[in-house]
Write a protein that holds these residues in place. Structure first.
Motif, PDB file in Angstrom:
ATOM      1  N   VAL A  98       0.846  -1.206   0.000  1.00 58.25           N
ATOM      2  CA  VAL A  98       0.000   0.000   0.000  1.00 58.25           C
ATOM      3  C   VAL A  98       0.876   1.249   0.000  1.00 58.25           C
ATOM      4  CG1 VAL A  98      -0.178   0.083   2.532  1.00 58.25           C
ATOM      5  CG2 VAL A  98      -1.974   1.151   1.125  1.00 58.25           C
ATOM      6  N   SER A  99       0.400   2.310  -0.664  1.00 61.63           N
ATOM      7  CA  SER A  99       1.023   3.639  -0.589  1.00 61.63           C
ATOM      8  C   SER A  99      -0.056   4.627  -0.184  1.00 61.63           C
ATOM      9  CB  SER A  99       1.619   4.036  -1.939  1.00 61.63           C
ATOM     10  OG  SER A  99       2.680   3.168  -2.274  1.00 61.63           O
ATOM     11  N   TYR A 100       0.337   5.757   0.406  1.00 62.44           N
ATOM     12  CA  TYR A 100      -0.676   6.695   0.891  1.00 62.44           C
ATOM     13  C   TYR A 100      -0.307   8.127   0.519  1.00 62.44           C
ATOM     14  CZ  TYR A 100       2.828   6.756   4.628  1.00 62.44           C
ATOM     15  OH  TYR A 100       4.016   6.824   5.322  1.00 62.44           O
ATOM     16  N   ALA A 101      -1.364   9.002   0.486  1.00 60.90           N
ATOM     17  CA  ALA A 101      -1.140  10.404   0.081  1.00 60.90           C
ATOM     18  C   ALA A 101      -2.220  11.279   0.708  1.00 60.90           C
ATOM     19  CB  ALA A 101      -1.195  10.517  -1.430  1.00 60.90           C
ATOM     20  N   ASP A 102      -1.948  12.582   0.748  1.00 61.63           N
ATOM     21  CA  ASP A 102      -2.967  13.529   1.254  1.00 61.63           C
ATOM     22  C   ASP A 102      -3.898  13.981   0.136  1.00 61.63           C
ATOM     23  OD1 ASP A 102      -0.404  14.870   3.379  1.00 61.63           O
ATOM     24  OD2 ASP A 102      -2.039  13.467   3.870  1.00 61.63           O
ATOM     25  N   SER A 103      -3.502  13.712  -1.110  1.00 60.91           N
ATOM     26  CA  SER A 103      -4.284  14.150  -2.267  1.00 60.91           C
ATOM     27  C   SER A 103      -4.349  13.019  -3.287  1.00 60.91           C
ATOM     28  CB  SER A 103      -3.616  15.366  -2.929  1.00 60.91           C
ATOM     29  OG  SER A 103      -4.003  15.448  -4.289  1.00 60.91           O
ATOM     30  N   PRO A 104      -5.443  12.929  -4.056  1.00 54.28           N
ATOM     31  CA  PRO A 104      -5.483  11.891  -5.092  1.00 54.28           C
ATOM     32  C   PRO A 104      -4.420  12.121  -6.175  1.00 54.28           C
ATOM     33  CG  PRO A 104      -7.390  13.355  -5.268  1.00 54.28           C
ATOM     34  CD  PRO A 104      -6.696  13.720  -4.007  1.00 54.28           C
ATOM     35  N   ASP A 105      -3.862  13.326  -6.210  1.00 53.61           N
ATOM     36  CA  ASP A 105      -2.779  13.601  -7.174  1.00 53.61           C
ATOM     37  C   ASP A 105      -1.399  13.277  -6.616  1.00 53.61           C
ATOM     38  OD1 ASP A 105      -4.988  16.087  -7.895  1.00 53.61           O
ATOM     39  OD2 ASP A 105      -4.237  14.792  -9.529  1.00 53.61           O
ATOM     40  N   GLY A 106      -1.387  12.711  -5.384  1.00 53.20           N
ATOM     41  CA  GLY A 106      -0.110  12.367  -4.776  1.00 53.20           C
ATOM     42  C   GLY A 106       0.509  13.591  -4.110  1.00 53.20           C
ATOM     43  N   PRO A 107       1.812  13.538  -3.759  1.00 50.07           N
ATOM     44  CA  PRO A 107       2.739  12.413  -3.934  1.00 50.07           C
ATOM     45  C   PRO A 107       2.399  11.231  -3.023  1.00 50.07           C
ATOM     46  CG  PRO A 107       3.790  14.109  -2.621  1.00 50.07           C
ATOM     47  CD  PRO A 107       2.451  14.674  -3.043  1.00 50.07           C
ATOM     48  N   TRP A 108       2.672  10.026  -3.520  1.00 51.96           N
ATOM     49  CA  TRP A 108       2.335   8.786  -2.811  1.00 51.96           C
ATOM     50  C   TRP A 108       3.566   8.261  -2.074  1.00 51.96           C
ATOM     51  CZ3 TRP A 108      -2.676   7.182  -2.635  1.00 51.96           C
ATOM     52  CH2 TRP A 108      -3.561   7.785  -3.553  1.00 51.96           C
ATOM     53  N   THR A 109       3.378   7.942  -0.802  1.00 48.92           N
ATOM     54  CA  THR A 109       4.470   7.408   0.019  1.00 48.92           C
ATOM     55  C   THR A 109       4.280   5.901   0.196  1.00 48.92           C
ATOM     56  OG1 THR A 109       4.550   9.481   1.252  1.00 48.92           O
ATOM     57  CG2 THR A 109       5.613   7.543   2.271  1.00 48.92           C
ATOM     58  N   PRO A 110       5.222   5.078  -0.251  1.00 49.71           N
ATOM     59  CA  PRO A 110       5.054   3.628  -0.086  1.00 49.71           C
ATOM     60  C   PRO A 110       5.228   3.228   1.376  1.00 49.71           C
ATOM     61  CG  PRO A 110       7.182   4.091  -1.090  1.00 49.71           C
ATOM     62  CD  PRO A 110       6.479   5.403  -0.968  1.00 49.71           C
ATOM     63  N   TYR A 111       4.359   2.372   1.868  1.00 49.60           N
ATOM     64  CA  TYR A 111       4.459   1.872   3.245  1.00 49.60           C
ATOM     65  C   TYR A 111       5.595   0.861   3.351  1.00 49.60           C
ATOM     66  CZ  TYR A 111       2.724   0.007   7.713  1.00 49.60           C
ATOM     67  OH  TYR A 111       2.602  -0.408   9.020  1.00 49.60           O
ATOM     68  N   ASN A 112       5.949   0.283   2.177  1.00 46.85           N
ATOM     69  CA  ASN A 112       7.089  -0.644   2.070  1.00 46.85           C
ATOM     70  C   ASN A 112       6.988  -1.836   3.017  1.00 46.85           C
ATOM     71  OD1 ASN A 112       8.465   0.362  -0.101  1.00 46.85           O
ATOM     72  ND2 ASN A 112       9.559   1.888   1.128  1.00 46.85           N
ATOM     73  N   LYS A 113       5.764  -2.209   3.344  1.00 46.40           N
ATOM     74  CA  LYS A 113       5.544  -3.451   4.104  1.00 46.40           C
ATOM     75  C   LYS A 113       4.388  -4.206   3.437  1.00 46.40           C
ATOM     76  CE  LYS A 113       6.876  -1.650   8.687  1.00 46.40           C
ATOM     77  NZ  LYS A 113       6.256  -0.893   9.791  1.00 46.40           N
ATOM     78  N   ILE A 114       4.344  -5.509   3.618  1.00 43.11           N
ATOM     79  CA  ILE A 114       3.214  -6.300   3.124  1.00 43.11           C
ATOM     80  C   ILE A 114       2.032  -6.071   4.057  1.00 43.11           C
ATOM     81  CG2 ILE A 114       2.361  -8.658   2.854  1.00 43.11           C
ATOM     82  CD1 ILE A 114       5.238  -9.469   2.081  1.00 43.11           C
TER      83      ILE A 114
END
Ligand code: AAL
Length: 418
Positions: A196-212
Motif C-alpha cells: 500500500v502507498s498513501y497520500a494527502d491528495s489523489p494527485d499524490g505524492p504517494w508514500t510507499p508503506y514498504n511493508k506487506i
C-alpha cells in the motif's frame, strides 16, 4: 421385490399427493403474483421468489445488462503490445473531476513468458509495471496524468512490478493498495502479496508503506501463493478489503475471493475465518447495496456470470444471472467510503479487455461500462432479458478438430449399427 413395491407406492402417493394439491389449489395463475403466493410451489418457483429481489428481472434491482464505450485519451502504440493499461481501480470524484488508477506497462516488447523475461522484457502483461492514473470531466474522455506509484528499489515489496491497484479514501487521506511482485509473474505462478502507498491528495505524492499489508496465506491454505485484486470498501465502520486468490494449482486453477478487515488502512488486516467468501469469479468488483454488499462475479467457477449479494458483507448468494460482464470492473461508487447503511448502487465504471489483438501482441485496454444496478435509476433499456447476437457471433465459437473428429466417429458408429 419388496423394495420395488415400496418405490412404486412412494411414486404413486407422491403423484397422487401432487394431484390432490392441484385439485385443491388449482393451477398456477396466469398473471405472475408479485408476492410469493400462499400455495405449494416447486423448487424453481420457491427460488424465483426467495432468491431474487423480484420475480422478474425487469424489477430486480440487482439484474442489469451492460453497455460498453471506447475511451478517448489513451495511446496504445497501434496495439503492438508494448503499452498496456489494465485492472482499473474504482473511479472516485474529487477536485471537480473523476480519477482512475490502473496498471501501466510500457516495455520494448510485448510479454515473452517467464522463461524469456529479463529486466526489460516482461513475462506477462502485468510484469515490469507501474501504477498510473488519469482524470476526466465526463468519464468518456480521459487525460493521462502519469505515474502514481513507481516500482520501488529492490528489495522493497513490488520491486519487480506493482499492479492491479485500488483506491481507499479514509479520514481525509488516500490509500492505493496493489499487488507487489518480487519475482516475474509466471516463474512459479502468479505469486504476490499486497502492499500500500498513501497520500494527502489523489494527485499524490504517494508514500510507499514498504511493508506487506495483506500477506499470503500459510502453506497449504487456499491463498498461500497469491493475493490479487485488493478491493477496499468502508463497511460497518471498518475497512473491508476483498481480494482474489488462485487456488488448486494447474491444470484446474480455480479463482475464489476472500475478505480481510482492518480498523486502520495500514493494517493489521484480519482475514475472514469463512474465507473464501465467494466461490467463483476473477477480478474483484463489489459495492455497498442496501444494508449489504453486492459483487460482480465474472469469468470463472460454478457461479460465474452472476451478481451476488451478502446482506452481512460475508455470506454471498446469487441475486441475478447476467451476461457480457465487465472484466476487472472499477465502478464509480459515490458511497464506497461513507460507511453507508443504505448503499445506493452503481451505474458505470471502467473495465478492461485483453482480447484486442493476438497473443503475440498481448496487452490490455481500458473501456467504460454502463449498467443499472442502482436504487436511484430505473433504466428499462438496461433491464431487458437477453441480447440478440448475429449468426457470425455464434459461428466464431466453432468446433475444434478434436470435436469434429469425435462427431465423425459417432456418425460412423451409428451407421455401423443401423
Ligand atoms: C488480473 C488480476 C491480477 C492478476 C493478473 C493481474 O486480471 O486478476 O492482476 O495477477 O490478472
Amino acid at each position: 421385490m419388496r423394495n420395488i413395491i415400496i418405490l412404486l407406492s412412494i411414486l404413486f402417493f407422491s403423484c397422487a399427493s401432487h394431484q390432490d394439491v392441484k385439485a385443491q389449489q388449482g393451477g398456477f395463475p396466469f398473471k405472475l403474483p408479485i408476492k410469493k403466493p400462499n400455495r405449494e410451489l416447486s423448487a424453481a418457483m420457491e427460488r424465483n421468489y426467495d432468491a431474487y429481489m423480484a420475480p422478474i428481472p425487469q424489477n430486480n434491482e440487482l439484474y442489469t445488462q451492460f453497455k460498453y464505450t471506447e475511451l478517448k485519451g489513451f495511446d496504445y502504440n497501434n496495439h503492438n503490445g508494448t503499452i498496456s493499461r489494465r485492472d482499473p481501480s474504482k473511479v472516485i470524484f474529487a477536485n471537480g473531476k473523476y480519477y482512475v488508477w490502473y496498471t501501466y506497462r510500457n516495455t520494448p516488447t510485448p510479454p515473452q513468458g517467464a522463461a524469456k523475461c529479463n529486466d526489460t522484457i516482461p513475462s506477462s502483461d502485468w510484469d515490469l509495471c507501474e501504477i498510473w492514473y488519469a482524470t476526466s470531466e465526463d468519464g468518456f474522455t480521459w487525460e493521462e496524468q502519469g505515474v502514481a506509484v513507481p516500482r520501488p528499489p529492490k528489495p522493497n515489496v513490488g520491486w519487480r512490478s506493482v499492479s492491479t491497484t485500488d483506491i481507499l479514501e479514509w479520514k481525509g487521506k488516500y490509500y492505493l493498495y496493489y499487488q507487489g511482485f518480487m519475482q516475474a509473474s509466471g516463474k512459479r505462478g502468479d505469486d504476490c502479496p499486497v502492499a500500500v502507498s498513501y497520500a494527502d491528495s489523489p494527485d499524490g505524492p504517494w508514500t510507499p508503506y514498504n511493508k506487506i499489508v495483506i500477506p499470503n496465506g500459510a502453506e497449504g491454505e487456499w491463498d498461500q501463493y497469491s493475493i490479487h485484486d485488493p478491493y477496499p470498501l468502508v463497511y460497518k465502520g471498518k475497512i473491508y478489503l476483498y481480494y482474489k486468490s488462485d487456488a488448486n494449482g494447474q491444470p484446474n486453477l480455480i479463482r475464489m475471493q476472500g475478505l480481510a478487515t482492518a480498523d486502520n488502512p495500514l493494517g493489521p488486516f484480519t482475514k475472514c475465518p469463512l474465507n473464501p467468501v465467494i466461490n467463483s469469479g476473477h477480478e474483484t468488483t463489489l459495492f455497498p447495496f442496501k444494508e449489504g454488499i453486492a459483487a460482480l462475479v465474472i469469468r470463472d467457477g460454478n457461479e460465474h456470470n452472476t451478481i451476488q449479494y451478502a446482506e452481512d458483507g460475508v455470506n454471498f448468494n446469487i441475486a441475478s444471472i447476467v451476461s457480457l460482464m465487465p472484466n476487472a470492473g472499477g465502478p464509480f461508487i459515490p458511497d464506497a467510503f461513507t460507511d453507508t447503511k443504505d448503499g445506493r448502487g452503481i451505474t458505470w465504471g471502467i473495465s478492461h479487455l485483453t482480447t484486442v489483438t493476438t497473443w503475440k501482441e498481448n496487452h490490455a485496454i481500458l473501456l467504460r461500462f454502463d449498467c443499472d444496478l442502482s436504487q436511484d435509476v430505473h433504466d428499462e433499456g438496461m433491464k431487458r432479458n437477453h441480447i440478440y447476437y448475429k449468426p457470425e457471433h455464434y459461428y466464431k465459437h466453432g468446433l475444434n478438430a478434436k470435436q469434429k473428429a469425435r462427431i465423425l466417429e459417432e456418425n460412423k458408429e451409428l451407421k455401423k449399427k443401423n
